[in-house]
Design a protein around this motif. Sequence first.
Motif, PDB file in Angstrom:
ATOM      1  N   SER A 182       0.829  -1.084   0.208  1.00  0.00           N
ATOM      2  CA  SER A 182      -0.206   0.090   0.070  1.00  0.00           C
ATOM      3  C   SER A 182       0.962   1.221  -0.230  1.00  0.00           C
ATOM      4  CB  SER A 182      -0.950   0.227   0.946  1.00  0.00           C
ATOM      5  OG  SER A 182      -0.383  -0.176   2.279  1.00  0.00           O
ATOM      6  N   ILE A 183       2.049   1.191   0.639  1.00  0.00           N
ATOM      7  CA  ILE A 183       2.904   2.214   0.642  1.00  0.00           C
ATOM      8  C   ILE A 183       3.450   2.487  -0.809  1.00  0.00           C
ATOM      9  CG2 ILE A 183       5.180   3.102   1.279  1.00  0.00           C
ATOM     10  CD1 ILE A 183       4.721   1.852   3.914  1.00  0.00           C
ATOM     11  N   ALA A 184       3.702   1.601  -1.582  1.00  0.00           N
ATOM     12  CA  ALA A 184       4.129   1.527  -2.883  1.00  0.00           C
ATOM     13  C   ALA A 184       3.039   2.156  -3.747  1.00  0.00           C
ATOM     14  CB  ALA A 184       4.614   0.137  -3.498  1.00  0.00           C
ATOM     15  N   ILE A 185       1.741   1.828  -3.516  1.00  0.00           N
ATOM     16  CA  ILE A 185       0.856   2.412  -4.473  1.00  0.00           C
ATOM     17  C   ILE A 185       0.651   3.800  -4.299  1.00  0.00           C
ATOM     18  CG2 ILE A 185      -1.681   2.242  -4.835  1.00  0.00           C
ATOM     19  CD1 ILE A 185      -0.201  -0.116  -6.278  1.00  0.00           C
ATOM     20  N   ARG A 186       0.587   4.099  -3.094  1.00  0.00           N
ATOM     21  CA  ARG A 186       0.497   5.438  -2.443  1.00  0.00           C
ATOM     22  C   ARG A 186       1.654   6.344  -3.111  1.00  0.00           C
ATOM     23  NH1 ARG A 186      -2.511   3.338   1.884  1.00  0.00           N
ATOM     24  NH2 ARG A 186      -0.594   3.318   3.179  1.00  0.00           N
ATOM     25  N   SER A 187       2.859   5.883  -3.184  1.00  0.00           N
ATOM     26  CA  SER A 187       4.084   6.587  -3.511  1.00  0.00           C
ATOM     27  C   SER A 187       3.904   6.930  -5.059  1.00  0.00           C
ATOM     28  CB  SER A 187       5.371   5.617  -3.331  1.00  0.00           C
ATOM     29  OG  SER A 187       6.440   6.274  -3.866  1.00  0.00           O
ATOM     30  N   LEU A 188       3.435   5.882  -5.697  1.00  0.00           N
ATOM     31  CA  LEU A 188       3.233   6.270  -7.307  1.00  0.00           C
ATOM     32  C   LEU A 188       2.376   7.224  -7.489  1.00  0.00           C
ATOM     33  CD1 LEU A 188       3.505   2.531  -8.412  1.00  0.00           C
ATOM     34  CD2 LEU A 188       4.998   4.185  -8.882  1.00  0.00           C
ATOM     35  N   GLN A 189       1.161   7.043  -6.644  1.00  0.00           N
ATOM     36  CA  GLN A 189      -0.016   8.256  -6.770  1.00  0.00           C
ATOM     37  C   GLN A 189       0.457   9.459  -6.469  1.00  0.00           C
ATOM     38  OE1 GLN A 189      -2.610   6.067  -3.984  1.00  0.00           O
ATOM     39  NE2 GLN A 189      -4.200   6.360  -5.385  1.00  0.00           N
ATOM     40  N   ARG A 190       1.464   9.739  -5.433  1.00  0.00           N
ATOM     41  CA  ARG A 190       1.859  10.939  -5.320  1.00  0.00           C
ATOM     42  C   ARG A 190       2.952  11.358  -6.206  1.00  0.00           C
ATOM     43  NH1 ARG A 190       2.122   8.581  -0.174  1.00  0.00           N
ATOM     44  NH2 ARG A 190       4.516   8.438  -0.159  1.00  0.00           N
ATOM     45  N   GLU A 191       3.704  10.332  -6.736  1.00  0.00           N
ATOM     46  CA  GLU A 191       4.620  10.542  -7.821  1.00  0.00           C
ATOM     47  C   GLU A 191       3.931  11.384  -9.262  1.00  0.00           C
ATOM     48  OE1 GLU A 191       8.697   8.716 -10.299  1.00  0.00           O
ATOM     49  OE2 GLU A 191       7.634   7.826  -8.544  1.00  0.00           O
ATOM     50  N   ALA A 192       2.741  10.602  -9.510  1.00  0.00           N
ATOM     51  CA  ALA A 192       1.976  11.109 -10.817  1.00  0.00           C
ATOM     52  C   ALA A 192       1.580  12.558 -10.330  1.00  0.00           C
ATOM     53  CB  ALA A 192       1.022  10.048 -11.087  1.00  0.00           C
ATOM     54  N   ILE A 193       1.200  12.724  -9.080  1.00  0.00           N
ATOM     55  CA  ILE A 193       0.772  14.226  -9.237  1.00  0.00           C
ATOM     56  C   ILE A 193       1.891  15.013  -9.140  1.00  0.00           C
ATOM     57  CG2 ILE A 193      -0.195  15.858  -7.540  1.00  0.00           C
ATOM     58  CD1 ILE A 193      -1.683  13.473  -6.566  1.00  0.00           C
ATOM     59  N   ARG A 194       2.928  14.728  -8.784  1.00  0.00           N
ATOM     60  CA  ARG A 194       4.047  15.849  -8.547  1.00  0.00           C
ATOM     61  C   ARG A 194       4.982  15.773  -9.856  1.00  0.00           C
ATOM     62  NH1 ARG A 194       7.952  14.081  -5.809  1.00  0.00           N
ATOM     63  NH2 ARG A 194       7.508  12.085  -5.383  1.00  0.00           N
ATOM     64  N   LEU A 195       4.737  14.886 -10.661  1.00  0.00           N
ATOM     65  CA  LEU A 195       5.359  14.994 -12.093  1.00  0.00           C
ATOM     66  C   LEU A 195       4.406  15.724 -13.173  1.00  0.00           C
ATOM     67  CD1 LEU A 195       7.110  11.440 -12.286  1.00  0.00           C
ATOM     68  CD2 LEU A 195       8.184  13.477 -11.704  1.00  0.00           C
ATOM     69  N   ASP A 196       3.452  16.030 -12.874  1.00  0.00           N
ATOM     70  CA  ASP A 196       2.645  16.667 -13.610  1.00  0.00           C
ATOM     71  C   ASP A 196       3.141  18.195 -13.903  1.00  0.00           C
ATOM     72  OD1 ASP A 196       0.462  18.475 -14.659  1.00  0.00           O
ATOM     73  OD2 ASP A 196      -0.925  16.856 -14.410  1.00  0.00           O
ATOM     74  N   SER A 280      -2.347  11.147   1.892  1.00  0.00           N
ATOM     75  CA  SER A 280      -1.672  10.003   1.362  1.00  0.00           C
ATOM     76  C   SER A 280      -0.446   9.653   2.388  1.00  0.00           C
ATOM     77  CB  SER A 280      -1.457  10.061  -0.019  1.00  0.00           C
ATOM     78  OG  SER A 280      -0.519   9.051  -0.339  1.00  0.00           O
ATOM     79  N   ARG A 281       0.180  10.828   2.540  1.00  0.00           N
ATOM     80  CA  ARG A 281       1.438  10.208   3.179  1.00  0.00           C
ATOM     81  C   ARG A 281       1.151  10.176   4.672  1.00  0.00           C
ATOM     82  NH1 ARG A 281       5.869  15.228   3.327  1.00  0.00           N
ATOM     83  NH2 ARG A 281       4.191  15.874   4.301  1.00  0.00           N
ATOM     84  N   SER A 282       0.340  10.724   5.145  1.00  0.00           N
ATOM     85  CA  SER A 282      -0.087  10.387   6.686  1.00  0.00           C
ATOM     86  C   SER A 282      -0.352   8.965   7.002  1.00  0.00           C
ATOM     87  CB  SER A 282      -1.245  11.388   7.009  1.00  0.00           C
ATOM     88  OG  SER A 282      -2.566  10.818   6.466  1.00  0.00           O
ATOM     89  N   MET A 283      -0.977   8.383   5.832  1.00  0.00           N
ATOM     90  CA  MET A 283      -1.156   6.886   6.076  1.00  0.00           C
ATOM     91  C   MET A 283      -0.045   5.991   6.011  1.00  0.00           C
ATOM     92  SD  MET A 283      -4.559   6.831   3.411  1.00  0.00           S
ATOM     93  CE  MET A 283      -4.934   5.197   3.646  1.00  0.00           C
ATOM     94  N   ASP A 284       0.993   6.303   5.179  1.00  0.00           N
ATOM     95  CA  ASP A 284       2.266   5.770   4.903  1.00  0.00           C
ATOM     96  C   ASP A 284       2.926   5.888   6.484  1.00  0.00           C
ATOM     97  OD1 ASP A 284       1.727   5.219   2.532  1.00  0.00           O
ATOM     98  OD2 ASP A 284       3.099   6.583   1.750  1.00  0.00           O
TER      99      ASP A 284
END
Length: 380
Positions: A182-196, A280-284
Amino acid sequence: MSEFIPPGTRFFALPSPFPMRRGGTLHGARLAYETWGTLNAARDNALLILPGLSPNAHAASNAGNPEPGWWEGMLGPGKPIDTGRWFVICVNPLGSCKGSTGAASPHPDDGEPYRLRFPDLSIEDGADAAAHLVRALGIERLDTVIGNSMGGMSALALLLRHPGIARRHVNISGSARSLPFSIAIRSLQREAIRLDPNWNEGRYDETRYPENGMRMARKLGVITYRSAMEWDGRFGRVKFEAECREDDPFGPEFEVERYLEGHARRFVRQFDPNSYLYLSRSMDWFDAADYAPGSVRGDGGDEDAKVIAALSTVRLEQALAIGVHTDILFPLQQQEQIAEGFRRGGTDSRFLPLPSPQGHDAFLVDLARFGPAVREFLEH
């Protein structure tokens, strides 16, 4: 970006300054909430709902807002959470963009959105905010706290940090800590946002919004919220009509692709990207093992043993941990661990695995299974 606040939302002013667990403070912060039912004279029929990452406080229709809520089938007169009996409070998580103070809220210094000036957010901050609200409503002890998904984490933080705040607890598809998947999935989600490119270090607006990043983040999330069994049964390998396809040799052609795209597009303009990153990060970061007794916490031993030790310090009368076999985001062993931790501390604690095919989101849609389980617990 603006906040997304449904009509009928009520607001509670948090103590100012409000200290954050990882440093920093909030000034003039608020918590959005809604209520149903009536608090009795003894003030002992209160039930608190702590939701997941994206819901607002509008769990069901009420006098302030007749629109159906996100848990409409579960909450109301005669329903599993019977508002004829219970005084129900549902909060919007601190850090969200749906009424509670978060990255999209105006900063008290200049009125501009906090954006990345918002302090580091932890699950514990939301739990502490909810505790302040409960006590401000004149409730010394909740009958029950119910936490769903991220709200399950928040509920555990509430119980660990505020001993005696509730008699009972229902943890639904929650966890005491995030697993690597779940950490890996949320990391990818955050990366998708930040790379936009439109994210622009958090400095976007309505005209330059990181839509592609949010679309990809939401698609990744939706894939994990349901199960492979449901995707197969619901869509199979069905393709949509050729004339509906884009003029793109690698564009979508399967119905499941079209579903994901439609779902993502409905979400992207209804949630603030920076708020998504913080929540998202708070959950990790959350780990109940942080609350294990000192001798256990510092011994370098098994991390699961520390989680169990921490949960065993919570004093409850009853607890119920519910999960589903097909949940890949918060898998079943995590709810079993929660039940076991409470049991070790002397709580009448039960673990209920359900055979729903609908994965992590089953508690939102499979009410034929979840409803009776919650009703039975509350009426016991």
